[in-house]
Design a protein around this motif. Structure first.
Motif, PDB file in Angstrom:
ATOM      1  N   LYS A  88       0.646  -1.135   0.026  1.00 33.13           N
ATOM      2  CA  LYS A  88       0.096  -0.025  -0.067  1.00 33.13           C
ATOM      3  C   LYS A  88       0.691   1.388   0.059  1.00 33.13           C
ATOM      4  O   LYS A  88       0.348   2.433  -0.133  1.00 33.13           O
ATOM      5  N   ALA A  89       2.163   1.097   0.250  1.00 29.59           N
ATOM      6  CA  ALA A  89       2.999   2.381   0.484  1.00 29.59           C
ATOM      7  C   ALA A  89       3.347   2.906  -0.927  1.00 29.59           C
ATOM      8  O   ALA A  89       3.766   2.007  -1.835  1.00 29.59           O
ATOM      9  N   ASP A 102       7.148   4.687  -6.641  1.00 29.00           N
ATOM     10  CA  ASP A 102       7.852   6.034  -6.626  1.00 29.00           C
ATOM     11  C   ASP A 102       8.808   6.154  -7.947  1.00 29.00           C
ATOM     12  O   ASP A 102      10.013   5.710  -7.594  1.00 29.00           O
ATOM     13  N   LYS A 103       8.555   7.055  -8.648  1.00 31.29           N
ATOM     14  CA  LYS A 103       9.748   7.195 -10.019  1.00 31.29           C
ATOM     15  C   LYS A 103      10.676   7.875  -9.523  1.00 31.29           C
ATOM     16  O   LYS A 103      11.641   8.038 -10.144  1.00 31.29           O
ATOM     17  N   SER A 104      10.800   8.774  -8.418  1.00 31.82           N
ATOM     18  CA  SER A 104      11.897   9.559  -8.025  1.00 31.82           C
ATOM     19  C   SER A 104      13.149   8.518  -7.555  1.00 31.82           C
ATOM     20  O   SER A 104      13.979   9.049  -7.709  1.00 31.82           O
TER      21      SER A 104
END
Length: 302
Positions: free
Chosen positions: A238-239, A244-246
């Motif tokens: 769920k995180a 996250d593409k960063s």
């Protein structure tokens, strides 16, 4: 053999620019009564899926196993050849690509067909192929488009397709796929063949690292005890950080966002920046060996 003249790859690339593969079009197929002649080389799921994808009313298809039978196919004068042969790995994990390059060379010397390479290859194989067939032929005739999935169904219907080649060759292949096959891609991203090699192999490498991490993490939770590893995994899913593409940006680049960060110091960073939590995790168990490369003590904040 039919005496009807088949449309050449160059004629396909000189037609009006096609609409994207995944967008509907009201255009009729290219204005010619001839069927498109398509050659498929290989015996694996790629070859079977490509062979099955062609529309029988607008194409004639010949399927050959490899080098054997290739001369007869080239005499047939195909417009496009899909190369799907498997390349064996040697004991040192380098590719035994001699048969693959021989196939490419035969097509280059024996026909005017365009080539779509579906076989997964690396940069060294591309460079050896160019040195064998010549830069001009490679640029004008070849599109590298490996499959990111591992099933025949994913060849016919996929979320993402990479295509690497010269813009004219990309247009010609897109036109063929759109008009004469059942293949469908939700998104198509283009680049150079070398860029497609790195992108496709990078995805494979990331999948391997991700799977290895969760294998090791699952066993670590079991060994340390006190938690249900299935529940822990579902909590982690769920995180937002999981997508996250960063995290695809190099740590040295992200470090430059810090106040008073010097370029020389930023370039020294490797592994996860501000990784105190990662260090804690590694300190709990020796199972998570995949994280060892992620630790850089110089990155730890006070």
């Amino acid at each position: 053999m039919s005496d009807i003249k088949a449309m050449s790859w160059d004629e396909m690339s000189n037609t009006n620019a096609p609409t994207p593969i995944n967008e509907p079009s009201n255009d009729a197929p290219p204005a010619t009564a001839e069927k498109l002649r398509c050659g498929v080389v290989g015996t694996n799921y790629l070859a079977r899926a490509i062979n099955a994808s062609f529309d029988a009313k607008s194409t004639d298809v010949q399927l050959v196993d490899g080098v054997d039978g290739l001369d007869d196919m080239l005499t047939w004068r195909p417009n496009i050849v899909f190369i799907c042969t498997d390349i064996p790995l040697m004991k040192n994990d380098t590719l035994d690509d001699s048969d693959f390059i021989n196939i490419c060379n035969k097509v280059a010397k024996g026909s005017s067909a365009g080539v779509c390479i579906k076989t997964t290859i690396n940069v060294e194989t591309i460079d050896r192929m160019i040195s064998t067939v010549g830069q001009d032929w490679f640029v004008n005739k070849v599109v590298y488009s490996p499959e990111l999935g591992e099933t025949a169904e994913s060849v016919l219907n996929n979320d993402l397709l990479f295509m690497g080649g010269h813009p004219d060759a990309l247009d010609a292949l897109a036109d063929i796929i759109r008009h004469t096959t059942h293949m469908n891609s939700a998104e198509v991203i283009t680049g150079t063949p070398h860029e497609v090699v790195f992108a496709s192999l990078g995805i494979a490498g990331f999948k391997a690292v991700k799977q290895t991490f969760f294998n090791q993490f699952h066993q670590s939770v079991i060994d340390i005890e006190g938690a249900n590893p299935m529940i822990v995994r579902r909590m982690m899913e769920k995180a937002p950080i999981m997508t996250d593409k960063s995290l695809m940006t190099p740590t040295s680049v992200r470090a430059m966002c810090e106040d008073e960060m010097l370029l020389k110091k930023a370039r020294s960073y490797g592994g996860e920046y501000a990784n105190t939590a990662v260090k804690m995790m590694v300190g709990m168990t020796d199972r998570l060996t995949v994280l060892d490369e992620c630790i850089n003590l110089r990155n730890l904040k006070d």
